[in-house]
Design an enzyme around this catalytic site. Structure first.
Site, PDB file in Angstrom:
ATOM      1  N   PHE A 129       0.866  -1.177   0.000  1.00 40.17           N
ATOM      2  CA  PHE A 129       0.000   0.000   0.000  1.00 40.17           C
ATOM      3  C   PHE A 129       0.901   1.225   0.000  1.00 40.17           C
ATOM      4  O   PHE A 129       1.743   1.380   0.879  1.00 40.17           O
ATOM      5  CB  PHE A 129      -0.926   0.028   1.224  1.00 40.17           C
ATOM      6  CG  PHE A 129      -1.852   1.218   1.201  1.00 40.17           C
ATOM      7  CD1 PHE A 129      -2.998   1.204   0.420  1.00 40.17           C
ATOM      8  CD2 PHE A 129      -1.563   2.363   1.928  1.00 40.17           C
ATOM      9  CE1 PHE A 129      -3.852   2.305   0.370  1.00 40.17           C
ATOM     10  CE2 PHE A 129      -2.415   3.471   1.890  1.00 40.17           C
ATOM     11  CZ  PHE A 129      -3.557   3.430   1.106  1.00 40.17           C
ATOM     12  N   ASP A 214       9.480   2.437   1.257  1.00 46.89           N
ATOM     13  CA  ASP A 214       8.326   3.171   1.778  1.00 46.89           C
ATOM     14  C   ASP A 214       8.274   2.911   3.276  1.00 46.89           C
ATOM     15  O   ASP A 214       7.828   1.854   3.721  1.00 46.89           O
ATOM     16  CB  ASP A 214       7.046   2.678   1.082  1.00 46.89           C
ATOM     17  CG  ASP A 214       5.800   3.398   1.596  1.00 46.89           C
ATOM     18  OD1 ASP A 214       5.882   4.037   2.663  1.00 46.89           O
ATOM     19  OD2 ASP A 214       4.749   3.314   0.932  1.00 46.89           O
ATOM     20  N   LYS A 243       3.509  10.205   8.288  1.00 45.60           N
ATOM     21  CA  LYS A 243       2.869   9.757   9.532  1.00 45.60           C
ATOM     22  C   LYS A 243       3.630  10.211  10.788  1.00 45.60           C
ATOM     23  O   LYS A 243       3.467  11.330  11.227  1.00 45.60           O
ATOM     24  CB  LYS A 243       2.673   8.251   9.507  1.00 45.60           C
ATOM     25  CG  LYS A 243       1.632   7.820   8.452  1.00 45.60           C
ATOM     26  CD  LYS A 243       1.286   6.357   8.566  1.00 45.60           C
ATOM     27  CE  LYS A 243       0.295   5.904   7.510  1.00 45.60           C
ATOM     28  NZ  LYS A 243      -1.072   5.826   7.941  1.00 45.60           N
TER      29      LYS A 243
HETATM   30  N1  PLP Z   1       2.661   4.258   2.286  1.00 40.71           N
HETATM   31  C1  PLP Z   1       2.332   3.492   3.329  1.00 40.71           C
HETATM   32  C2  PLP Z   1       3.193   2.320   3.706  1.00 40.71           C
HETATM   33  C3  PLP Z   1       1.186   3.787   4.091  1.00 40.71           C
HETATM   34  O1  PLP Z   1       0.842   3.013   5.137  1.00 40.71           O
HETATM   35  C4  PLP Z   1       0.401   4.908   3.723  1.00 40.71           C
HETATM   36  C5  PLP Z   1      -0.829   5.238   4.463  1.00 40.71           C
HETATM   37  O2  PLP Z   1      -1.384   4.454   5.192  1.00 40.71           O
HETATM   38  C6  PLP Z   1       0.802   5.678   2.612  1.00 40.71           C
HETATM   39  C7  PLP Z   1       1.941   5.321   1.929  1.00 40.71           C
HETATM   40  C8  PLP Z   1       0.004   6.864   2.207  1.00 40.71           C
HETATM   41  O3  PLP Z   1       0.146   7.884   3.145  1.00 40.71           O
HETATM   42  P1  PLP Z   1      -0.940   9.061   3.262  1.00 40.71           P
HETATM   43  O4  PLP Z   1      -2.228   8.442   3.648  1.00 40.71           O
HETATM   44  O5  PLP Z   1      -0.350   9.983   4.297  1.00 40.71           O
HETATM   45  O6  PLP Z   1      -0.997   9.744   1.940  1.00 40.71           O
END
Ligand code: PLP
Length: 397
Positions: A129, A214, A243
Site C-alpha cells: 500500500f 516506503d 505519519k
Molecule cells: N505508504 C504506506 C506504507 C502507508 O501506510 C500509507 C498510508 O497508510 C501511505 C503510503 C500513504 O500515506 P498518506 O495516507 O499519508 O498519503
C-alpha cells in the site's frame, strides 16, 4: 442524499473531543485506549507537551511563507534527517502519498539524467500500500483501489513478496527501480526478511536501479529503530516517510542519496505547503523526543513486554488468535475469526485497533506507552476475546 462529507470513509458514529497521551476521550467523557494512533501517526500520543509547545511557539511567529523563500526550520530539519540516515537530501511533503509520488518521480528522473529515459518502471510487491493518488494506487496494484478509475497508470510491475523467479522475470530494460515497504502495514504487518532486503539491494546495485523504501508507516521509531530498515543493515537510494514524523501534524518527506536525487533540479518538483514553518517545527519536536538518548531503548523494552503479553493471550485464546507478528510497536494479531470482529469487540472494550490484510488486527500504539497501558490493552483484548467466545457459544446453541 449524499452526506456533506464525501462518504469515502465508513460512517463510524464514534468520535473524540480530546486526547491525552495514549487515550482518546469522547464529548461524553468516555475514554478509549488508542492502539491505532491515527494509523501510526500519533507516535508520541496525543497532545505531547513538547509538540504542543513547539506548535504554539511557531504559531505565534510564522505559519507559512512559500518554498520560494528559505525556510530556516526546514533546512535544519533536512540537516537532522541527513545526519541520522543514509540520505544526503530531503524533499518535504504533507502526506505519505506525496512522499511516494516524489520518490517515484525521482527514481524515473535519476535514470533519465543517467541517459536512460526508457527506464521508468518500478517493481512493486503484492499486498503493498503506497497511498491513493493515481500513481500510488497503480504502484500498490490492489484491484479494490484501482477499480473504476480508468486504466492504471503505466510503469509498475507487481510480484509476490518472496517470489524470486517472478522478481527476476519482472526486471527488464525499462526497469528504473524497486519499491518496497520494509514492513507491509496495510498488507498485514508482513515483515520483509533482512535477506530479501539485501537481495533487492544487490539487484539494484548490480543493475544500476534505484532501491526505494516506503517507511511511511514503519518509520520514525515505530520498530525500535529510527527507521525500520536499519536493523537489516541495508540502505535504500530513496525513502518516503510521513505519519510519525509529524506526530499528527501533516508532514512527510522523501529522502535520497545525492546520486538518486541528481535529476531533481530546479523546477522539476514542488509543493505549496510541503515543509511549511508550522509542519517542520513539529517535525523537529518529534525528532527531539524520538532521538533523545534512551527513547528507542524504552520503545524496544515496551515492545518486548507487549509482544510477550500478546503471546500469552494467543495461548489463552488459540481459537481466536493464530499468530503474533510484526516488530517493535508495529504488531499484528492474525486471527482465526474475522479480524474485524476482534477490532469491533476490542472497541466495545474501549481499545482502538485497526484491521489489515491477511486477516490481521494491527496494534500501533503511541511509542510512549508504558506498563499501565499494556496492562489495560491486554485486559480489553481478553474481554474482547471472551465476548467473541460467548457470541460463538450463543450461535452454536
Ligand atoms: N505508504 C504506506 C506504507 C502507508 O501506510 C500509507 C498510508 O497508510 C501511505 C503510503 C500513504 O500515506 P498518506 O495516507 O499519508 O498519503
Amino acid at each position: 442524499m449524499i452526506s456533506p462529507v464525501l462518504p469515502t470513509y465508513s460512517n463510524n458514529p464514534l468520535g473524540f473531543e480530546r486526547g491525552e497521551g495514549a487515550w482518546l476521550i469522547t464529548a461524553e467523557g468516555e475514554r478509549y485506549l488508542d492502539f491505532m494512533a491515527g494509523i501510526a501517526v500519533n507516535a508520541l500520543g496525543h497532545c505531547h507537551p513538547h509538540l504542543v509547545e513547539a506548535l504554539k511557539a511557531q504559531s505565534e511567529k510564522l505559519w507559512h511563507t512559500s518554498n520560494v523563500f528559505r525556510i530556516e526550520g526546514q533546512v535544519r530539519l533536512a540537516e537532522r534527517l541527513v545526519a541520522a540516515t543514509f540520505a544526503d537530501t530531503v524533499f518535504f511533503t504533507n502526506s505519505g502519498t506525496e512522499a511516494i509520488e516524489c520518490a517515484i518521480k525521482m527514481a524515473r528522473r535519476a535514470q533519465a539524467v543517467r541517459g536512460r529515459p526508457e527506464r521508468y518502471r518500478l517493481v512493486t510487491f503484492e499486498g503493498a500500500f503506497h497511498g491513493r493518488s493515481l500513481a500510488a494506487i497503480a504502484a500498490g496494484g490492489q484491484e479494490k483501489y484501482l477499480e473504476g478509475f480508468g486504466p492504471p497508470m503505466a510503469g509498475f510491475d507487481q510480484v509476490p513478496l518472496g517470489d524470486e523467479a517472478a522478481l527476476s522475470a519482472a526486471l527488464g530494460p525499462e526497469t528504473a527501480g524497486i519499491l518496497v515497504e520494509p514492513i507491509q502495514g496495510e498488507g498485514g504487518v508482513r515483515v520483509v526478511p533482512d535477506a530479501l532486503l539485501q537481495h533487492l539491494r544487490d539487484l539494484c546495485t548490480h543493475h544500476d536501479l534505484l532501491l526505494v523504501f516506503d517507511e511511511v508507516q514503519c518509520g520514525v521509531g515505530r520498530t525500535g529503530r529510527l527507521f525500520a530498515h536499519e536493523v537489516s543493515g541495508v540502505t535504500p537510494d530513496i525513502m518516503a516517510i510521513a505519519k510519525g514524523i509529524g506526530g499528527g501534524f501533516p508532514l512527510g518527506a522523501c529522502l535520497a542519496t545525492e546520486a538518486a536525487g541528481a535529476g531533481m533540479t530546479k523546477g522539476t518538483h514542488g509543493s505549496t505547503f510541503g515543509g511549511n514553518p508550522l509542519a517542520v517545527a513539529v517535525g523537529h519536536a518529534v525528532l527531539d523526543v524520538v532521538m533523545e538518548h534512551g527513547f528507542l531503548d524504552r520503545v524496544n523494552a515496551t515492545a518486548g513486554q507487549l509482544r510477550q503479553s500478546l503471546l500469552g493471550l494467543k495461548d489463552r485464546y488459540p481459537t481466536i488468535i493464530d499468530e503474533v507478528r510484526g516488530t517493535g510497536l508495529m504488531l499484528g494479531l492474525k486471527t482465526r475469526v474475522e479480524n474485524i470482529a476482534l477490532v469491533e469487540a476490542a472497541r466495545q472494550e474501549h481499545l482502538l485497533a485497526v484491521g489489515a490484510g491477511e486477516n490481521v488486527v494491527r496494534l500501533l500504539p503511541p511509542l510512549t506507552i508504558g506498563e499501565a497501558e499494556i496492562g489495560a490493552a491486554i485486559g480489553s483484548l481478553e474481554r474482547a476475546c471472551e465476548r467473541l467466545l460467548a457470541a460463538e457459544g450463543r450461535a452454536a446453541q
